[in-house]
Design a protein around this motif. Structure first.
Motif, mmCIF file in Angstrom:
data_model
loop_
_atom_site.group_PDB
_atom_site.id
_atom_site.type_symbol
_atom_site.label_atom_id
_atom_site.label_comp_id
_atom_site.label_asym_id
_atom_site.label_seq_id
_atom_site.Cartn_x
_atom_site.Cartn_y
_atom_site.Cartn_z
ATOM 1 N N VAL A 130 0.847 -1.205 0.000
ATOM 2 C CA VAL A 130 0.000 0.000 0.000
ATOM 3 C C VAL A 130 0.880 1.251 0.000
ATOM 4 O O VAL A 130 0.577 2.238 -0.687
ATOM 5 C CB VAL A 130 -0.943 0.000 1.221
ATOM 6 C CG1 VAL A 130 -1.755 1.296 1.267
ATOM 7 C CG2 VAL A 130 -1.875 -1.199 1.185
ATOM 8 N N PHE A 131 1.974 1.211 0.748
ATOM 9 C CA PHE A 131 2.884 2.362 0.812
ATOM 10 C C PHE A 131 3.431 2.713 -0.571
ATOM 11 O O PHE A 131 3.552 3.897 -0.925
ATOM 12 C CB PHE A 131 4.041 2.047 1.768
ATOM 13 C CG PHE A 131 5.052 3.156 1.890
ATOM 14 C CD1 PHE A 131 4.780 4.285 2.664
ATOM 15 C CD2 PHE A 131 6.273 3.085 1.235
ATOM 16 C CE1 PHE A 131 5.707 5.316 2.774
ATOM 17 C CE2 PHE A 131 7.204 4.109 1.341
ATOM 18 C CZ PHE A 131 6.922 5.225 2.116
ATOM 19 N N ALA A 132 3.762 1.693 -1.354
ATOM 20 C CA ALA A 132 4.282 1.934 -2.705
ATOM 21 C C ALA A 132 3.283 2.716 -3.549
ATOM 22 O O ALA A 132 3.673 3.541 -4.396
ATOM 23 C CB ALA A 132 4.622 0.608 -3.373
ATOM 24 N N LYS A 133 1.996 2.475 -3.336
ATOM 25 C CA LYS A 133 0.952 3.215 -4.060
ATOM 26 C C LYS A 133 0.690 4.575 -3.424
ATOM 27 O O LYS A 133 0.377 5.547 -4.116
ATOM 28 C CB LYS A 133 -0.346 2.400 -4.075
ATOM 29 C CG LYS A 133 -0.246 1.078 -4.812
ATOM 30 C CD LYS A 133 0.002 1.276 -6.298
ATOM 31 C CE LYS A 133 -0.010 -0.046 -7.051
ATOM 32 N NZ LYS A 133 0.246 0.166 -8.503
ATOM 33 N N LEU A 134 0.846 4.634 -2.091
ATOM 34 C CA LEU A 134 0.616 5.893 -1.363
ATOM 35 C C LEU A 134 1.548 6.988 -1.866
ATOM 36 O O LEU A 134 1.124 8.126 -2.085
ATOM 37 C CB LEU A 134 0.829 5.662 0.139
ATOM 38 C CG LEU A 134 0.732 6.885 1.060
ATOM 39 C CD1 LEU A 134 -0.707 7.393 1.105
ATOM 40 C CD2 LEU A 134 1.214 6.529 2.461
ATOM 41 N N ILE A 135 2.834 6.654 -2.065
ATOM 42 C CA ILE A 135 3.796 7.680 -2.501
ATOM 43 C C ILE A 135 3.624 8.033 -3.978
ATOM 44 O O ILE A 135 4.277 8.948 -4.478
ATOM 45 C CB ILE A 135 5.250 7.248 -2.210
ATOM 46 C CG1 ILE A 135 5.609 5.972 -2.970
ATOM 47 C CG2 ILE A 135 5.466 7.078 -0.719
ATOM 48 C CD1 ILE A 135 7.059 5.555 -2.803
ATOM 49 N N GLU A 136 2.735 7.312 -4.648
ATOM 50 C CA GLU A 136 2.383 7.670 -6.025
ATOM 51 C C GLU A 136 1.102 8.504 -6.058
ATOM 52 O O GLU A 136 0.578 8.813 -7.124
ATOM 53 C CB GLU A 136 2.217 6.408 -6.873
ATOM 54 C CG GLU A 136 3.523 5.652 -7.088
ATOM 55 C CD GLU A 136 3.327 4.352 -7.859
ATOM 56 O OE1 GLU A 136 2.160 4.048 -8.230
ATOM 57 O OE2 GLU A 136 4.324 3.652 -8.093
ATOM 58 N N GLY A 137 0.594 8.832 -4.850
ATOM 59 C CA GLY A 137 -0.570 9.706 -4.752
ATOM 60 C C GLY A 137 -1.898 8.996 -4.670
ATOM 61 O O GLY A 137 -2.955 9.643 -4.702
ATOM 62 N N GLU A 138 -1.891 7.668 -4.551
ATOM 63 C CA GLU A 138 -3.154 6.928 -4.536
ATOM 64 C C GLU A 138 -3.737 6.847 -3.129
ATOM 65 O O GLU A 138 -3.016 6.875 -2.129
ATOM 66 C CB GLU A 138 -2.940 5.522 -5.103
ATOM 67 C CG GLU A 138 -2.564 5.514 -6.577
ATOM 68 C CD GLU A 138 -2.631 4.132 -7.191
ATOM 69 O OE1 GLU A 138 -3.505 3.341 -6.779
ATOM 70 O OE2 GLU A 138 -1.806 3.840 -8.078
ATOM 71 N N SER A 139 -5.060 6.696 -3.062
ATOM 72 C CA SER A 139 -5.771 6.577 -1.793
ATOM 73 C C SER A 139 -5.577 5.179 -1.214
ATOM 74 O O SER A 139 -5.859 4.184 -1.893
ATOM 75 C CB SER A 139 -7.263 6.836 -1.998
ATOM 76 O OG SER A 139 -8.012 6.329 -0.917
ATOM 77 N N PRO A 140 -5.093 5.062 0.031
ATOM 78 C CA PRO A 140 -4.924 3.739 0.646
ATOM 79 C C PRO A 140 -6.227 2.952 0.710
ATOM 80 O O PRO A 140 -6.225 1.739 0.485
ATOM 81 C CB PRO A 140 -4.408 4.068 2.051
ATOM 82 C CG PRO A 140 -3.789 5.410 1.930
ATOM 83 C CD PRO A 140 -4.602 6.137 0.907
ATOM 84 N N LYS A 141 -7.333 3.616 1.020
ATOM 85 C CA LYS A 141 -8.616 2.916 1.106
ATOM 86 C C LYS A 141 -8.956 2.263 -0.228
ATOM 87 O O LYS A 141 -9.420 1.115 -0.268
ATOM 88 C CB LYS A 141 -9.715 3.888 1.512
ATOM 89 C CG LYS A 141 -9.684 4.294 2.984
ATOM 90 C CD LYS A 141 -10.868 5.182 3.316
ATOM 91 C CE LYS A 141 -10.904 5.533 4.809
ATOM 92 N NZ LYS A 141 -12.037 6.421 5.139
ATOM 93 N N LYS A 142 -8.723 2.992 -1.312
ATOM 94 C CA LYS A 142 -9.043 2.461 -2.647
ATOM 95 C C LYS A 142 -8.095 1.316 -3.001
ATOM 96 O O LYS A 142 -8.525 0.299 -3.555
ATOM 97 C CB LYS A 142 -8.923 3.576 -3.684
ATOM 98 C CG LYS A 142 -9.392 3.172 -5.081
ATOM 99 C CD LYS A 142 -9.378 4.361 -6.017
ATOM 100 C CE LYS A 142 -9.982 4.021 -7.375
ATOM 101 N NZ LYS A 142 -9.323 2.892 -8.043
ATOM 102 N N VAL A 143 -6.821 1.480 -2.679
ATOM 103 C CA VAL A 143 -5.838 0.430 -2.978
ATOM 104 C C VAL A 143 -6.196 -0.849 -2.236
ATOM 105 O O VAL A 143 -6.176 -1.951 -2.800
ATOM 106 C CB VAL A 143 -4.412 0.892 -2.595
ATOM 107 C CG1 VAL A 143 -3.418 -0.264 -2.712
ATOM 108 C CG2 VAL A 143 -3.968 2.058 -3.466
ATOM 109 N N ILE A 144 -6.539 -0.723 -0.968
ATOM 110 C CA ILE A 144 -6.892 -1.883 -0.139
ATOM 111 C C ILE A 144 -8.139 -2.574 -0.673
ATOM 112 O O ILE A 144 -8.198 -3.802 -0.787
ATOM 113 C CB ILE A 144 -7.089 -1.463 1.330
ATOM 114 C CG1 ILE A 144 -5.741 -1.014 1.930
ATOM 115 C CG2 ILE A 144 -7.685 -2.586 2.156
ATOM 116 C CD1 ILE A 144 -5.868 -0.299 3.268
ATOM 117 N N LYS A 145 -9.130 -1.777 -1.036
ATOM 118 C CA LYS A 145 -10.385 -2.340 -1.544
ATOM 119 C C LYS A 145 -10.182 -3.016 -2.890
ATOM 120 O O LYS A 145 -10.619 -4.173 -3.098
ATOM 121 C CB LYS A 145 -11.428 -1.229 -1.668
ATOM 122 C CG LYS A 145 -12.778 -1.719 -2.165
ATOM 123 C CD LYS A 145 -13.774 -0.566 -2.297
ATOM 124 C CE LYS A 145 -15.110 -1.043 -2.850
ATOM 125 N NZ LYS A 145 -16.068 0.077 -3.015
#
Length: 472
Positions: free
Chosen positions: A386-401
Motif C-alpha cells: 500500500v505504501f508503494a501506491k501511497l507515494i504515487e498519490g493513490e488513496s490507501p482505502k481504494k488500494v486496499i479495496k
C-alpha cells in the motif's frame, strides 16, 4: 597521565539577504564570476558603505535565539587586512562593540542536553573567493561583501562529538530562523576550531592550535580527534606544541600545517569612519516568539512520548516536522506515524521532487494508511504494498479495496480454517507435543494459503497455539 581537549569554535554564517552587507549588489552564489558586484564591492574611489537593514534584523534574531545581550547602538570597525581577497585593503567588522555578547546555547549530544557559552556575535562582510591555478590566482568578487555573522564560543567543548553536535545544532537554528541556508558544502556556514590539551584536573589552558575552514559536521569531529591525539603524542614524547594554523585533509583524514603564528597579527583596528553609530529601531527588537529546534525536540518528547532520537530526526527536517504536526492533529498513533516518516518516507524523499509534502501525500491519505495498519486491516507485508501506491498519490482505502487486501480477523472464520488444517494433518499435534515449533508455522502457513493471504497473521498465530495447547 590522562589529557583532555579544550575546544572553542568560531562559526562564520552567511546571511540569506537579497543584497550585500554594505552595497546594493545582489548575492551571487553560483553566478558567473564577477557579475554580482558593484562599485562598492570592489572599492571604487568615492564609494561609501550603507548598512543592510535586513542583515541587522537577522543578526538581532540570532542574538536573541542565543540569549545574548544586544548592543542596540551599532558601531563598526576597520580590520586592516592586506590580502588580494579584500579590494579595500580592510574589512568592515565589529571588533569593539559586537552586536551580541554573553549568551548561551543548548544542544543535544545524543540524548544528553548540553550548554555552551557564547562569547560574542558580530556582523561583518565576507571576502572575495580566490582560485589558485599554478602561478596564477584568479579572484571572483561575487562573494565580497556578503553579510556574515561570526559566532564565537567560549572554550567549553571537551570532545569532537560535542563540537560537531553544536555546529550541527547551530546550523539547524539558522535554517529555522530563516536567516541562512546553512549549506556547509557551499560555504554558507564555515567553521574554525581552536584546540589545546591539558592534563585532566588542570585549570590552565595549553598551547592553542587553530584548524581553519572545516566544511562538514563529520570533518569537525575527525579533525578534533586527530588533533587531540597529535597533541598528546607531541607532549608525551617531550616535544612542545607550536602555535599554528592547520587545515583538515579529507584524503588523509589528518590535519596539515598551513602557517605558524610566532606573534599575534596586528590588524590595527579602528572605528569605521564612513558608518556613524546607528541606533537599532525598536521594530527590530521585538521578542522572538518562534519555537526553536531544541524546544521542539523537548516538546515532541514530552507531548508525543517520542524518543529524543526520533524527535531529533524529525526536527532536523523542517518540512517533515511540519507534516508530522498536521498528522498528529488527526491521529494519536504518534509512534507509528514517526516510524513511517523517519524510516520509509525519508528513504524515498527524492521521489517527492519539487512538490510539497502535502502535495505529494495528502495528510488524510497518510492517516488512512496508519489507521489501516493500527486496526490490523492490513498486515505489515501488505502495508509495504500500500505504501508503494501511497507515494504515487493513490488513496490507501481504494488500494486496499481494489486489491482485496482487507485482513480477516474474525475468530470464527480463522478457527474454522485452523481446525480444518489440524483435522487433515493429525501428525502436527504430535509434532507440537514433541516440542517442534515448526508445527505452528506449518498451520499458520496453511491458513494463509486458504485465506489467500488475508488472514490476520498475529491473530492466526495466537489461535493456532491456543488450539494446539487444547489438543495436547
Amino acid at each position: 597521565m590522562n589529557y583532555e581537549a579544550v575546544i572553542g569554535i568560531e562559526i562564520h554564517c552567511e546571511l540569506k539577504t537579497e543584497t550585500k552587507m554594505f552595497s546594493g549588489a545582489p548575492l551571487g552564489y553560483g553566478q558567473p564570476a564577477n557579475t554580482a558586484i558593484n562599485e562598492i564591492d570592489i572599492s571604487m574611489p568615492g564609494t561609501l558603505p550603507q548598512v543592510n537593514k535586513t542583515a541587522v534584523e537577522y543578526g538581532v534574531k540570532l542574538s536573541q535565539a542565543l540569549g545574548c545581550d544586544i548592543d542596540t547602538l551599532m558601531r563598526f570597525d576597520r580590520k586592516n587586512y592586506f590580502y588580494s581577497d579584500l579590494p579595500k585593503g580592510y574589512q568592515i567588522t565589529q571588533q569593539f562593540y559586537p552586536l551580541g555578547s554573553h549568551g548561551s546555547f543548548e544542544f543535544f549530544v545524543g540524548e544528553e542536553l548540553k550548554s555552551v557559552r557564547i562569547n560574542r556575535l558580530h556582523m561583518e562582510e565576507d571576502t572575495a573567493k580566490q582560485f589558485h591555478e599554478g602561478d596564477i590566482t584568479r579572484i571572483d568578487f561575487n562573494r565580497a561583501g556578503t553579510p556574515l555573522l561570526e559566532i564565537v564560543t567560549e572554550a567549553d567543548f571537551r570532545t569532537g562529538e560535542e563540537a560537531a553536535a553544536y555546529v550541527d545544532a547551530l546550523r539547524l537554528l539558522v535554517i529555522y530562523l530563516g536567516i541562512s541556508d546553512g549549506r556547509m558544502d557551499e560555504g554558507s556556514l564555515r567553521c574554525d576550531v581552536n584546540i589545546s590539551i591539558r592534563p585532566e584536573g588542570q585549570e590552565a589552558f595549553g598551547t592553542k592550535v587553530e584548524v581553519k575552514n572545516l566544511n562538514s559536521i563529520s570533518n569537525i569531529q575527525k579533525a578534533i580527534e586527530f588533533e587531540k591525539e597529535r597533541h598528546i603524542e607531541v607532549v608525551t614524547s617531550g616535544g612542545a606544541i607550536v602555535t599554528e594554523t592547520r587545515r583538515f585533509d579529507e584524503k588523509t583524514q589528518e590535519t596539515v600545517s598551513m602557517r605558524t603564528k610566532e606573534s599575534a597579527v596586528d590588524y590595527r583596528y579602528f572605528v569605521e569612519p564612513n558608518i556613524p553609530p546607528i541606533r537599532i529601531p525598536e521594530s527590530l527588537l521585538q521578542p522572538l516568539t518562534q519555537e526553536l529546534p531544541v524546544a521542539k525536540v523537548q516538546r515532541y518528547h514530552e507531548e508525543y512520548d517520542l524518543s529524543y532520537y526520533d524527535a531529533n530526526v524529525l526536527v532536523k527536517n523542517i518540512e517533515l516536522s511540519e507534516y508530522f504536526e498536521k498528522l498528529v492533529a488527526s491521529s494519536k498513533h504518534y509512534k507509528l506515524i514517526v516510524n513511517w516518516l523517519t524510516q520509509d518516507i525519508m528513504a524515498v524523499l527524492d521521489k517527492k521532487e519539487d512538490k510539497s509534502m502535502e502535495e505529494w501525500i495528502k495528510p488524510e491519505f497518510f492517516i488512512d494508511f496508519i489507521d489501516a495498519i493500527e486496526s490490523n486491516t492490513i498486515s505489515s507485508k501488505q502495508a509495504k504494498q500500500v505504501f508503494a501506491k501511497l507515494i504515487e498519490g493513490e488513496s490507501p482505502k481504494k488500494v486496499i479495496k481494489d486489491s482485496g487486501m482487507v485482513q480477516i480477523s474474525d475468530e470464527a472464520t480463522l478457527m474454522a480454517w485452523i481446525n480444518g488444517v489440524l483435522d487433515a494433518n493429525p501428525q502436527i499435534i504430535d509434532d507440537y507435543r514433541n516440542g517442534l515449533d515448526k508445527s505452528i508455522k506449518f498451520v499458520v502457513g496453511q491458513v494463509m494459503k486458504l485465506s489467500k493471504g488475508q488472514a490476520n497473521p498475529r491473530l492466526t498465530n495466537e489461535f493456532v497455539i491456543r488450539e494446539l495447547d487444547n489438543r495436547k
